[in-house]
Design a protein around this motif. Sequence first.
Motif, mmCIF file in Angstrom:
data_model
loop_
_atom_site.group_PDB
_atom_site.id
_atom_site.type_symbol
_atom_site.label_atom_id
_atom_site.label_comp_id
_atom_site.label_asym_id
_atom_site.label_seq_id
_atom_site.Cartn_x
_atom_site.Cartn_y
_atom_site.Cartn_z
ATOM 1 N N ASN A 71 0.851 -1.190 0.000
ATOM 2 C CA ASN A 71 0.000 0.000 0.000
ATOM 3 C C ASN A 71 0.890 1.244 0.000
ATOM 4 O OD1 ASN A 71 0.874 0.118 2.674
ATOM 5 N ND2 ASN A 71 -1.175 0.337 3.533
ATOM 6 N N SER A 72 0.260 2.429 0.013
ATOM 7 C CA SER A 72 1.017 3.671 -0.190
ATOM 8 C C SER A 72 2.078 3.947 0.872
ATOM 9 C CB SER A 72 0.076 4.869 -0.321
ATOM 10 O OG SER A 72 -0.711 4.999 0.847
ATOM 11 N N ASN A 73 1.838 3.551 2.118
ATOM 12 C CA ASN A 73 2.860 3.804 3.139
ATOM 13 C C ASN A 73 3.758 2.588 3.378
ATOM 14 O OD1 ASN A 73 1.350 2.069 4.733
ATOM 15 N ND2 ASN A 73 0.644 3.629 6.162
ATOM 16 N N GLY A 74 3.532 1.505 2.628
ATOM 17 C CA GLY A 74 4.386 0.328 2.711
ATOM 18 C C GLY A 74 4.183 -0.520 3.951
ATOM 19 N N LYS A 75 3.084 -0.279 4.673
ATOM 20 C CA LYS A 75 2.848 -1.040 5.902
ATOM 21 C C LYS A 75 2.013 -2.301 5.679
ATOM 22 C CE LYS A 75 3.724 2.625 9.100
ATOM 23 N NZ LYS A 75 3.291 3.498 10.146
ATOM 24 N N LYS A 76 1.330 -2.371 4.540
ATOM 25 C CA LYS A 76 0.536 -3.556 4.224
ATOM 26 C C LYS A 76 1.016 -4.128 2.902
ATOM 27 C CE LYS A 76 -3.559 -2.743 6.837
ATOM 28 N NZ LYS A 76 -4.793 -3.397 7.102
ATOM 29 N N HIS A 77 1.037 -5.454 2.855
ATOM 30 C CA HIS A 77 1.484 -6.144 1.644
ATOM 31 C C HIS A 77 0.409 -7.114 1.183
ATOM 32 C CE1 HIS A 77 5.197 -4.631 3.409
ATOM 33 N NE2 HIS A 77 5.635 -4.595 2.169
ATOM 34 N N TYR A 78 0.291 -7.238 -0.120
ATOM 35 C CA TYR A 78 -0.741 -8.061 -0.731
ATOM 36 C C TYR A 78 -0.126 -8.934 -1.812
ATOM 37 C CZ TYR A 78 -3.656 -4.468 1.407
ATOM 38 O OH TYR A 78 -4.243 -3.605 2.301
ATOM 39 N N LEU A 79 -0.536 -10.179 -1.843
ATOM 40 C CA LEU A 79 -0.154 -11.067 -2.927
ATOM 41 C C LEU A 79 -1.411 -11.326 -3.747
ATOM 42 C CD1 LEU A 79 1.951 -12.758 -4.346
ATOM 43 C CD2 LEU A 79 1.322 -14.654 -2.873
ATOM 44 N N VAL A 80 -1.446 -10.763 -4.933
ATOM 45 C CA VAL A 80 -2.605 -10.891 -5.815
ATOM 46 C C VAL A 80 -2.383 -12.102 -6.715
ATOM 47 C CG1 VAL A 80 -4.005 -9.762 -7.579
ATOM 48 C CG2 VAL A 80 -2.954 -8.397 -5.759
ATOM 49 N N VAL A 81 -3.360 -13.011 -6.731
ATOM 50 C CA VAL A 81 -3.299 -14.218 -7.543
ATOM 51 C C VAL A 81 -4.447 -14.137 -8.542
ATOM 52 C CG1 VAL A 81 -3.281 -16.746 -7.513
ATOM 53 C CG2 VAL A 81 -2.429 -15.465 -5.522
ATOM 54 N N LEU A 82 -4.104 -14.094 -9.828
ATOM 55 C CA LEU A 82 -5.126 -13.947 -10.854
ATOM 56 C C LEU A 82 -4.864 -14.879 -12.013
ATOM 57 C CD1 LEU A 82 -4.442 -10.853 -13.037
ATOM 58 C CD2 LEU A 82 -3.054 -11.263 -11.035
ATOM 59 N N LYS A 83 -5.882 -15.065 -12.826
ATOM 60 C CA LYS A 83 -5.722 -15.898 -14.009
ATOM 61 C C LYS A 83 -4.624 -15.293 -14.882
ATOM 62 C CE LYS A 83 -9.396 -18.062 -15.629
ATOM 63 N NZ LYS A 83 -10.735 -18.345 -16.180
ATOM 64 N N GLY A 84 -3.786 -16.158 -15.415
ATOM 65 C CA GLY A 84 -2.609 -15.727 -16.156
ATOM 66 C C GLY A 84 -2.885 -14.867 -17.370
ATOM 67 N N ASP A 85 -4.080 -14.979 -17.940
ATOM 68 C CA ASP A 85 -4.399 -14.208 -19.145
ATOM 69 C C ASP A 85 -5.077 -12.876 -18.838
ATOM 70 O OD1 ASP A 85 -6.733 -15.329 -18.212
ATOM 71 O OD2 ASP A 85 -7.312 -16.242 -20.121
ATOM 72 N N LYS A 86 -5.154 -12.509 -17.567
ATOM 73 C CA LYS A 86 -5.799 -11.252 -17.187
ATOM 74 C C LYS A 86 -4.777 -10.171 -16.869
ATOM 75 C CE LYS A 86 -10.184 -12.772 -15.233
ATOM 76 N NZ LYS A 86 -11.052 -12.553 -14.069
ATOM 77 N N LYS A 87 -5.228 -8.938 -16.951
ATOM 78 C CA LYS A 87 -4.427 -7.783 -16.536
ATOM 79 C C LYS A 87 -5.051 -7.243 -15.253
ATOM 80 C CE LYS A 87 -1.835 -7.186 -20.358
ATOM 81 N NZ LYS A 87 -1.138 -8.439 -20.456
ATOM 82 N N ALA A 88 -4.215 -6.940 -14.285
ATOM 83 C CA ALA A 88 -4.714 -6.434 -13.004
ATOM 84 C C ALA A 88 -4.881 -4.923 -13.052
ATOM 85 C CB ALA A 88 -3.751 -6.811 -11.894
ATOM 86 N N ASP A 89 -6.042 -4.455 -12.635
ATOM 87 C CA ASP A 89 -6.307 -3.022 -12.507
ATOM 88 C C ASP A 89 -6.109 -2.689 -11.028
ATOM 89 O OD1 ASP A 89 -7.473 -0.535 -12.051
ATOM 90 O OD2 ASP A 89 -9.177 -0.897 -13.380
ATOM 91 N N LEU A 90 -4.958 -2.085 -10.698
ATOM 92 C CA LEU A 90 -4.620 -1.838 -9.298
ATOM 93 C C LEU A 90 -5.600 -0.897 -8.614
ATOM 94 C CD1 LEU A 90 -0.702 -1.676 -9.314
ATOM 95 C CD2 LEU A 90 -2.225 -3.648 -9.172
ATOM 96 N N LYS A 91 -6.163 0.044 -9.359
ATOM 97 C CA LYS A 91 -7.152 0.958 -8.757
ATOM 98 C C LYS A 91 -8.413 0.205 -8.369
ATOM 99 C CE LYS A 91 -5.585 5.244 -10.842
ATOM 100 N NZ LYS A 91 -5.812 6.273 -11.834
ATOM 101 N N SER A 92 -8.830 -0.716 -9.223
ATOM 102 C CA SER A 92 -10.020 -1.515 -8.918
ATOM 103 C C SER A 92 -9.757 -2.430 -7.725
ATOM 104 C CB SER A 92 -10.417 -2.346 -10.143
ATOM 105 O OG SER A 92 -11.453 -3.236 -9.807
ATOM 106 N N ILE A 93 -8.612 -3.064 -7.701
ATOM 107 C CA ILE A 93 -8.264 -3.939 -6.575
ATOM 108 C C ILE A 93 -8.217 -3.120 -5.288
ATOM 109 C CG2 ILE A 93 -6.454 -5.392 -5.566
ATOM 110 C CD1 ILE A 93 -5.753 -6.215 -8.488
ATOM 111 N N LYS A 94 -7.587 -1.947 -5.359
ATOM 112 C CA LYS A 94 -7.469 -1.052 -4.195
ATOM 113 C C LYS A 94 -8.839 -0.776 -3.587
ATOM 114 C CE LYS A 94 -7.655 3.429 -4.561
ATOM 115 N NZ LYS A 94 -7.836 4.754 -4.128
ATOM 116 N N SER A 95 -9.813 -0.451 -4.429
ATOM 117 C CA SER A 95 -11.134 -0.121 -3.899
ATOM 118 C C SER A 95 -11.842 -1.363 -3.360
ATOM 119 C CB SER A 95 -11.984 0.590 -4.946
ATOM 120 O OG SER A 95 -12.267 -0.263 -6.028
ATOM 121 N N GLN A 96 -11.640 -2.518 -3.984
ATOM 122 C CA GLN A 96 -12.312 -3.745 -3.533
ATOM 123 C C GLN A 96 -11.769 -4.248 -2.190
ATOM 124 O OE1 GLN A 96 -13.351 -6.810 -6.586
ATOM 125 N NE2 GLN A 96 -12.143 -5.476 -7.931
#
Length: 162
Positions: A51-76
């Motif tokens: 996250n923006s202050n580096g205090k939280k970390h996330y491992l996003v696992v998605l289907k290999g043929d998809k593109k991740a929209d970080l703004k959408s993930i952020k809000s979800q």
Amino acid sequence: MDKREKVLNKLNELEIKYKLIDHPPVYTIDAMDELNLSEHGHIVKNLFLKNSNGKKHYLVVLKGDKKADLKSIKSQINSTSLSFASEERLEKYLGLLKGAVTPLGIINDEDHCVCIVLDKDLKNEEFIGIHPNVNTATVFISYNDLLKFINTFGNKIFYVNI
């Protein structure tokens, strides 16, 4: 015990069935695609974010043929802005090297501080292919067994639409 053995031993301990395929080192999803392993299951893409202050970390696992929209993930996941975490952070929090990012890396997250973010579409896949903490092999396990593995360690899980 090496990183791979540690994961395979844990899978065996949890009675999780898997298929292991050794291959040359790969560093990208495109290189994985060139190995033609999709007959065994769906290869996933893994992104290690902070996250923006580096205090939280996330491992996003998605289907290999998809593109991740970080703004959408952020809000979800109700986070501040997300960006890619450094290789140093990847090694510090998950004990992994670039190219070997995998949700199985939580076996090294002793403080259970990395949140796992799963693409909701993965639940429709019979088997998914992930690295056993090294990029010279891929294990294929069921989605439910991946959840079983994650839940064993107690890391928080978010389910998102990607």
